[in-house]
Enzyme design. Structure first.
Site, PDB file in Angstrom:
ATOM      1  N   ARG A  68       0.850  -1.193   0.000  1.00 27.99           N
ATOM      2  CA  ARG A  68       0.000   0.000   0.000  1.00 27.99           C
ATOM      3  C   ARG A  68       0.888   1.245   0.000  1.00 27.99           C
ATOM      4  O   ARG A  68       1.915   1.281   0.685  1.00 27.99           O
ATOM      5  CB  ARG A  68      -0.901   0.018   1.239  1.00 27.99           C
ATOM      6  CG  ARG A  68      -1.784  -1.216   1.301  1.00 27.99           C
ATOM      7  CD  ARG A  68      -2.783  -1.159   2.431  1.00 27.99           C
ATOM      8  NE  ARG A  68      -2.172  -1.204   3.739  1.00 27.99           N
ATOM      9  CZ  ARG A  68      -2.852  -1.036   4.881  1.00 27.99           C
ATOM     10  NH1 ARG A  68      -4.146  -0.814   4.856  1.00 27.99           N
ATOM     11  NH2 ARG A  68      -2.228  -1.101   6.038  1.00 27.99           N
ATOM     12  N   SER A 137       6.643  -5.303   7.161  1.00 21.76           N
ATOM     13  CA  SER A 137       6.114  -6.283   8.118  1.00 21.76           C
ATOM     14  C   SER A 137       6.919  -7.588   8.168  1.00 21.76           C
ATOM     15  O   SER A 137       6.353  -8.693   8.025  1.00 21.76           O
ATOM     16  CB  SER A 137       4.662  -6.577   7.770  1.00 21.76           C
ATOM     17  OG  SER A 137       3.951  -5.373   7.728  1.00 21.76           O
ATOM     18  N   ASP A 191       4.997  -3.292  11.278  1.00 21.74           N
ATOM     19  CA  ASP A 191       3.569  -2.929  11.326  1.00 21.74           C
ATOM     20  C   ASP A 191       3.037  -2.854  12.765  1.00 21.74           C
ATOM     21  O   ASP A 191       2.166  -2.042  13.072  1.00 21.74           O
ATOM     22  CB  ASP A 191       2.709  -3.874  10.459  1.00 21.74           C
ATOM     23  CG  ASP A 191       2.976  -5.353  10.686  1.00 21.74           C
ATOM     24  OD1 ASP A 191       3.878  -5.687  11.467  1.00 21.74           O
ATOM     25  OD2 ASP A 191       2.279  -6.189  10.065  1.00 21.74           O
TER      26      ASP A 191
HETATM   27  C1  BGC Z   1       6.431 -10.820  10.624  1.00 14.73           C
HETATM   28  C2  BGC Z   1       6.239  -9.644  11.550  1.00 14.73           C
HETATM   29  C3  BGC Z   1       4.915  -8.970  11.270  1.00 14.73           C
HETATM   30  C4  BGC Z   1       3.783  -9.987  11.332  1.00 14.73           C
HETATM   31  C5  BGC Z   1       2.412  -9.368  11.066  1.00 14.73           C
HETATM   32  C6  BGC Z   1       5.205 -11.739  10.653  1.00 14.73           C
HETATM   33  O1  BGC Z   1       5.345 -12.715   9.671  1.00 14.73           O
HETATM   34  O2  BGC Z   1       7.576 -11.549  11.000  1.00 14.73           O
HETATM   35  O3  BGC Z   1       7.308  -8.734  11.416  1.00 14.73           O
HETATM   36  O4  BGC Z   1       4.715  -7.969  12.225  1.00 14.73           O
HETATM   37  O5  BGC Z   1       4.020 -11.001  10.384  1.00 14.73           O
HETATM   38  O6  BGC Z   1       2.365  -8.741   9.828  1.00 14.73           O
END
Ligand code: BGC
Length: 436
Positions: A68, A137, A191
């Site tokens: 996004r 993320s 995130d």
């Molecule tokens: C990642 C995290 C992320 C989470 C939610 C996981 O696979 O390792 O960094 O915050 O997903 O998106």
């Protein structure tokens, strides 16, 4: 076999207490030392927003399902607006070579700027300097807010040549090549960190955030006295606290006995792109719940035959089956090719879907209690902000979660609130707080 399939996802309160305690211990270890199962990654966000920050900010959010790009408008008084474009991460993008992925992100930034109705964004396209907040993320090791080395990809991304590289530099290089050198990537955040900051912008009592989407994770504000591994870090001595990205999805990695794993959980793990990693995430995250239910339905009704194909059944299908407003049966027929079920079988299918999702909520509750205990069970209002479609959209998910927390930690002071789009708003809030 039949009744076992219906009850095998039940987890006792005693087991959940053990999960909470073991996670508490593992999190403490992660705060003290590098290289632990729970990484407890410092975000270098040491100050929460005041709620008064204002301005238009360019943000990019690379998640597990979507990319996004948008403009978040912070209006002060905890008020904000958001305008964004979304690109689904199709399989072809998920396997791209590293720099191609970042080139693609830079192209999307350009495309967003071209179409944006906001004056600030139009000026950025013409070369005016602008800061960009980058929500990413995946686990990164940071030693400052605008720098982060990718530790591993999770969920379905496998651009392996990026591991060990600084994702801020990769995005900056790609922007420079796209004639957007005036766009400066000035903050990198997980995130969960974004969600915490975004909710703190509207409610100062926010102390914890949880992501329940394709994957799962949580962050919290830790007193720096607990983050022993940063004791000698030169730049943070004047601060008292920092947001810590727990990366709790890795709980159980290298030690599956920490979780109530079933044979089908182990089977799913062995067939993912990251076997042995993110064990908790594979019990909780929206990417996996449909497949867990599909395998359970196959055990119960498949008669030794496969029902559908791996990952055909999605979490959204489980809620259709559970609600059964006429679409539940359709999901079973279309996704699993299962035509000959009667009312009893449909009821059992609903029970199976419900118990898969309930186990996710209960384990999430136990993990959250682990963080609450680490914070010393605060007696003051402690707001927990949630983002992600599983929490937002799955019927009764929050109810299962809250009733389990109440049973595990009676009299707790946590309050649970949805912070929709928190990951992307948070990027703006963090860039704004840096400037002020
Ligand atoms: C990642 C995290 C992320 C989470 C939610 C996981 O696979 O390792 O960094 O915050 O997903 O998106």
């Amino acid at each position: 076999m039949g009744s076992t399939t219906l009850t095998m996802f039940n987890v006792s309160l005693e087991t959940l207490q053990t999960v909470a305690d073991n996670f508490h211990t593992a999190l403490m270890a992660g705060l003290c030392k590098e290289g632990q199962m729970i990484r407890a990654l410092p975000s270098f966000v040491c100050e929460l927003p005041s709620g008064r920050e204002e301005g238009d900010f360019l943000v990019v959010d690379l998640g597990g399902t979507n990319l996004r790009v948008g403009c978040a408008q912070l209006k002060g008084n905890g008020q904000f607006g958001l305008d964004m474009k979304r690109w689904a991460l199709v399989d072809e993008m998920k396997n791209k070579a590293g720099c191609e992925l970042f080139d693609l992100i830079a192209d999307c930034v350009k495309s967003y700027l071209k179409d944006s109705p906001h004056q600030t964004m139009g000026e950025a396209l013409k070369g005016r300097p602008i800061s960009l907040g980058f929500t990413f993320s995946y686990p990164v090791k940071q030693d400052d807010i605008d720098h982060g080395i990718l530790i591993q990809w999770n969920k379905a991304l496998v651009c392996n040549d990026v591991i060990g590289l600084d994702v801020v530099a990769l995005l900056q290089d790609a922007l420079n090549k796209t004639d957007l050198a005036n766009v400066k990537v000035s903050a990198l955040l997980n995130d969960t960190v974004g969600t915490l900051a975004a909710h703190a912008y509207v409610d100062v009592d926010t102390k914890i955030s949880v992501l329940l989407g394709t994957g799962t994770n949580a962050a919290f504000i830790a007193p720096l006295s607990l983050v022993k591994k940063l004791a000698a870090h030169p730049t943070i001595q004047s601060h008292k606290e920092m947001i810590i990205n727990t990366e709790w999805g890795a709980f159980g990695d290298g030690n599956g006995d920490l979780l109530p794993l079933l044979p089908l959980d182990k089977k799913i793990d062995s067939e993912t792109v990251n076997p042995g990693a993110q064990i908790l995430e594979k019990l909780l995250g929206g990417m996996y719940l449909g497949e867990i239910a599909r395998l359970a339905l196959e055990l119960q009704f498949g008669d030794g035959q496969m029902l559908g194909k791996p990952f055909d059944l999605e979490t959204a299908d489980l809620s259709k089956i559970e609600i059964d407003d006429g679409h539940g049966g359709v999901a079973l027929k279309e996704k699993l090719g299962w035509r000959d079920f009667d009312d009893t079988a449909l009821q059992q299918a609903k029970d199976i879907c419900r118990s898969v999702v309930k186990r996710s909520a209960q384990l999430c509750a136990a993990m959250l209690v682990g963080i609450y205990r680490l914070l010393g069970k605060p007696r003051t209002r402690t707001v927990v902000a949630f983002d992600g479609s599983l929490y937002e959209k799955y019927p009764r998910y929050s109810e299962y979660l809250e009733e389990t927390i109440a049973a595990l930690e009676p009299g707790h002071t946590m309050e649970f609130q949805l912070r929709k789009d928190g990951s992307i708003i948070g990027a703006a809030v963090i860039v704004a707080a840096r400037k002020s």
